[in-house]
Design a protein around this motif. Structure first.
Motif: not given
Length: 310
Positions: A131, A247-248, A267, A271, A278, A280-283
């Protein structure tokens, strides 16, 4: 074998390692910080621990460590190698880089902030690998953040970048140690959830992990406490998303150990709050409590890479 010394100093414990050039762990060790003995004793413990690792590396691999990296909590002047202040360790203006280099025979030493150093590791070799822009947010006793940009961590003009825990998400809310009211970490840190669940359950010894288990078992009081924290966290994260456009989003720390009990509602809450941003990926973080130590090793190797040959 070429190797560096890595140290991650916490309020209660220290993690250390010898790390090869490819990032592999050659040796790991842990030791109590011993903060009850005072700041001078803590500093001496760090120096002794590093010296022991240096001797072990020389004996085992036939050559001295090329460099050392150390991650410490609190306010850090990484450029000048000074551990400026740490409330939980009681020190002020410790010339950590100079002291360690002297104890280790003059090798170069890199000093970093614990959360930013952990973020560096998560970004390069952990959950943020690949990322170009990420935000690492560990949810522990407090909440901090590390802003990752193109393989490095942005410290800010004065070394304070990423302090997401002190975004006010509930004006007029609980008092924070920083002097504000309603800061994110007073509502969504592991310690905040522990306080709220202890009060709601009537069990003064209950903590955030107990709250997560109660949520999983269907306890409505626990669910109310949990979702209040998740909502506050989502508000803080959306502010960060709006400013940084990562991005992440990497979530770590004790609260993240709840797994999908945290990530599924988080998440959804994020959202629901984004509009033009935008998502992002939530990890979850991938490196656990080794992130700081691995990051300290990366700092050491980075330092060697930037040195100009004599």
């Amino acid at each position: 074998m070429k190797h560096v010394i890595a140290l991650d100093v916490g309020g209660t414990g220290m993690k250390a390692a010898l790390i090869a050039e490819d990032g592999s762990l050659l040796h790991e060790a842990r030791r109590a910080t011993g903060r009850d003995r005072g700041p001078d004793a803590v500093v001496e413990t760090i120096l002794e621990f590093a010296a022991e690792l240096s001797a072990l590396g020389r004996e085992r691999f036939g050559s001295p460590a090329r460099a050392a990296g150390v991650a410490v909590p609190g306010i850090v002047d990484a450029e000048n190698g000074i551990a400026v202040y740490a409330a939980n360790l009681g020190w002020r203006d410790v010339p950590m880089r100079e002291l360690l280099s002297r104890r280790l025979g003059g090798i170069p030493v890199a000093l970093g902030h614990d959360v930013r150093t952990g973020g560096l590791a998560e970004g390069r070799i952990g959950a943020g690998r690949g990322a170009d822009r990420f935000l690492f947010v560990p949810l522990g006793t407090g909440i901090a953040g590390a802003i990752g940009i193109a393989g490095r961590i942005e410290a800010g003009a004065h070394g304070y970048a990423g302090e997401i825990g002190h975004i006010v998400v509930r004006p007029g809310g609980p008092a924070c140690g920083c002097g504000q009211y309603g800061c994110l970490e007073t509502l969504a840190s592991a310690s905040a959830v522990s306080r709220a669940w202890a009060a709601a359950s009537g069990d003064p010894s209950a903590d955030a992990a107990d709250c997560a288990k109660a949520v999983e078992s269907g306890d409505e009081r626990a669910r109310e406490v949990w979702l209040a924290a998740v909502g506050a966290l989502a508000d803080g994260l959306v502010t960060a998303i709006t400013l940084l456009d990562p991005r992440t989003l990497i979530i770590g720390g004790g609260l993240a150990e709840a797994g999908e009990t945290l990530f599924t509602p988080l998440r959804t809450a994020v959202e629901e709050r984004v509009t033009f941003q935008r998502l992002p990926d939530i990890v979850p973080a991938a490196l656990g409590d080794t992130a700081g130590c691995l990051g300290a090793g990366l700092l050491a190797w980075d330092l060697l890479a930037t040195e100009v040959p004599a």
